[in-house]
Design a protein around this motif. Structure first.
Motif, PDB file in Angstrom:
ATOM      1  N   LYS A 170      51.821  43.280  42.293  1.00  0.00           N
ATOM      2  CA  LYS A 170      50.417  42.894  42.135  1.00  0.00           C
ATOM      3  C   LYS A 170      50.298  41.473  41.569  1.00  0.00           C
ATOM      4  O   LYS A 170      49.383  40.726  41.924  1.00  0.00           O
ATOM      5  N   THR A 173      50.760  39.127  44.617  1.00  0.00           N
ATOM      6  CA  THR A 173      50.023  39.358  45.864  1.00  0.00           C
ATOM      7  C   THR A 173      48.512  39.421  45.696  1.00  0.00           C
ATOM      8  O   THR A 173      47.799  39.653  46.676  1.00  0.00           O
ATOM      9  N   THR A 174      47.996  39.216  44.498  1.00  0.00           N
ATOM     10  CA  THR A 174      46.560  39.425  44.297  1.00  0.00           C
ATOM     11  C   THR A 174      45.791  38.161  43.905  1.00  0.00           C
ATOM     12  O   THR A 174      44.555  38.198  43.820  1.00  0.00           O
ATOM     13  N   LEU A 411      45.610  44.552  36.649  1.00  0.00           N
ATOM     14  CA  LEU A 411      46.150  44.308  37.989  1.00  0.00           C
ATOM     15  C   LEU A 411      46.249  45.586  38.823  1.00  0.00           C
ATOM     16  O   LEU A 411      46.232  45.533  40.055  1.00  0.00           O
ATOM     17  N   LEU A 414      43.781  46.227  41.627  1.00  0.00           N
ATOM     18  CA  LEU A 414      43.545  45.193  42.619  1.00  0.00           C
ATOM     19  C   LEU A 414      44.292  45.506  43.922  1.00  0.00           C
ATOM     20  O   LEU A 414      45.347  46.147  43.909  1.00  0.00           O
ATOM     21  N   GLN A 415      43.768  45.025  45.031  1.00  0.00           N
ATOM     22  CA  GLN A 415      44.369  45.252  46.340  1.00  0.00           C
ATOM     23  C   GLN A 415      45.371  44.148  46.644  1.00  0.00           C
ATOM     24  O   GLN A 415      45.036  42.957  46.564  1.00  0.00           O
ATOM     25  N   LYS A 416      46.588  44.524  46.977  1.00  0.00           N
ATOM     26  CA  LYS A 416      47.573  43.504  47.307  1.00  0.00           C
ATOM     27  C   LYS A 416      47.262  42.894  48.673  1.00  0.00           C
ATOM     28  O   LYS A 416      46.722  43.551  49.571  1.00  0.00           O
ATOM     29  N   LYS A 417      47.620  41.632  48.821  1.00  0.00           N
ATOM     30  CA  LYS A 417      47.484  40.925  50.086  1.00  0.00           C
ATOM     31  C   LYS A 417      48.817  40.260  50.392  1.00  0.00           C
ATOM     32  O   LYS A 417      49.199  39.295  49.727  1.00  0.00           O
ATOM     33  N   SER A 418      49.537  40.818  51.356  1.00  0.00           N
ATOM     34  CA  SER A 418      50.846  40.275  51.721  1.00  0.00           C
ATOM     35  C   SER A 418      50.979  40.248  53.236  1.00  0.00           C
ATOM     36  O   SER A 418      50.264  40.965  53.947  1.00  0.00           O
TER      37      SER A 418
END
Length: 434
Positions: A170, A173-174, A411, A414-418
């Motif tokens: 997290k 990636t956040t 954290l 939160l939504q990870k973005k990868s």
């Protein structure tokens, strides 16, 4: 400061070129031509100095021919904004807590210093760069936090899918903004290989000004040397008179290389201990003289899951280069996951102190050292990350719930973005070229 390549096939460079290039064209590592001892007066008064004051003194000693005093003071003021206390765990054993920075891992020291010094050079030249970095856990979060929204810098982080903790993932990636995470279907060694290939690729170097924030970059090692000096000063301030041993949980061997730089600058260190998990080519080398890198093995102390340490050659040079000289300066031990958990539980039950798995490997390494050698020493274990970054392992091992600092707890929702990616270099190159 002039730097050479450990492969000796590339020209010498200045500090700023070494920082922004990361790796020499010949695939070596940059090293200073000379590391001179600090003045005697520095060690006579070190117990009176704060961490930032020590950092300024060391930087002026190393970088005084590259930067003015006011420039150095500004870089340290922006980057060294948190402490590194030594907590006495038991008689003759202290824990150097390196997790009080933004990402709660020791790599905050290197990442924030690098962001400050790179920003200094970029503002002077009106350039833009792209940071490309591989992480086995903590580097990614520290780099993401350290470089987030820094003008003129974009950051791409490669990390091994499923092989970092939830909180570590997290952290990298956040954030978004100028930080992008590539989730590699492989190991940290694969991530590290891809980054090295990128730095040596002519097409990518023509398209971008690439720079690295891994410990392959010499600017990571310089600030990590500060806390070795500071820990020594604090121990003396507390009345410790015994010779000091530093035990360093080790994976890529940048942290212990920084300690060896401090030793070369005159820091009185009785011994360095390289404490490893089931990835232990360096303890094997220290025992046999044979260095044999191997594929990494997944363990609970994931940030140390490195089978081919990038900094091995630096460590070897700084410790004396020849095997016997290196072995005289360093000792190496390794610890299984089972022993790691047993150590975490034992220390908690006896002292109430909670260790992350990496710090527990360090504690066990120091214990093995003290069992083998009868020296009357004071051992300082480097606590490399906050225990809450490894919550499932810590709570299952200790059999209880533990407190999580708000900056980490926030954290979890939160939504990870990868961006998922394989281990072939052409895939990475295609992505980077857009």
């Amino acid at each position: 400061m002039k730097l050479y390549s450990t492969q000796h096939e590339s020209p010498d460079v200045s500090l700023d070129e070494a920082i922004f290039r990361g790796l020499p064209p010949d695939n070596g590592l940059y090293m200073p031509h000379e590391i001179l001892p600090m003045p005697t007066a520095f060690f006579e008064t070190i117990h009176t100095l704060s961490l930032p004051e020590i950092a300024v003194a060391v930087c002026k000693h190393l970088l005084g021919d590259e930067l003015t005093d006011s420039e150095i003071e500004g870089i340290i003021e922006r980057s060294m904004t948190f402490e590194a206390p030594v907590v006495e765990l038991e008689p003759s054993v202290g824990v150097l807590e390196l997790f009080h920075g933004p990402s709660m891992a020791f790599k905050d020291f290197g990442a924030r210093f690098m962001a400050a010094i790179m920003s200094h050079y970029l503002l002077k030249s009106a350039r833009e760069i792209r940071i490309l970095v591989a992480t086995s856990g903590d580097t990614g979060g520290a780099v993401a936090q350290g470089f987030y929204n820094t003008p003129g810098i974009s950051v791409t982080i490669l990390y091994p899918s499923g092989k970092v903790s939830d909180i570590q993932e997290k952290q990298l990636t956040t954030l978004g903004g100028n930080v992008t995470a590539l989730e590699i279907d492989g190991t940290f060694d694969d991530c590290q290989r891809l980054v090295k290939q990128a730095f040596l690729d002519a097409d990518l170097r023509a398209a971008f000004e690439l720079a690295s924030a891994n410990s392959i970059n010499i600017a990571r090692l310089i600030p990590q040397s500060f806390y070795y000096f500071a820990a020594y000063g604090e121990a003396r301030r507390k009345g410790v008179t015994k010779p000091i041993v530093f035990c360093v949980p080790s994976g890529n061997f940048g942290n212990i290389s920084a300690g060896l730089m401090a030793y070369r600058m005159g820091l009185p260190v009785h011994d360095f201990i390289a404490a490893c998990n089931e990835n232990h080519p360096v303890p094997d080398y220290l025992a046999t003289g044979n260095y044999a890198p191997s594929p990494s093995v997944e363990t609970l102390s994931n940030a140390m899951d490195v089978g081919a340490p990038s900094n091995f050659i630096r460590m070897k040079i700084l410790a004396g280069d020849e095997w016997k000289a290196v072995r005289d300066r360093m000792k190496g031990y390794f610890t299984s996951d089972e022993k790691t958990q047993a150590t975490m539980l034992d220390v908690f039950e006896r002292t109430g102190y909670i260790m992350c798995p990496h710090t527990a490997v360090g504690y066990d390494g120091l214990s093995q050292y003290m069992d083998e050698y009868d020296d009357d020493v004071y051992g300082i274990i480097l606590a490399t990350a906050h225990y809450a970054k490894f919550l499932p392992t810590v709570e299952s091992t200790l059999g209880c719930t533990v407190d999580v600092p708000e900056r980490l707890a926030s954290l979890l929702h939160l939504q990870k973005k990868s961006i998922p990616m394989g281990t072939d270099f052409e895939g990475l190159k295609k992505y980077l070229l857009g």
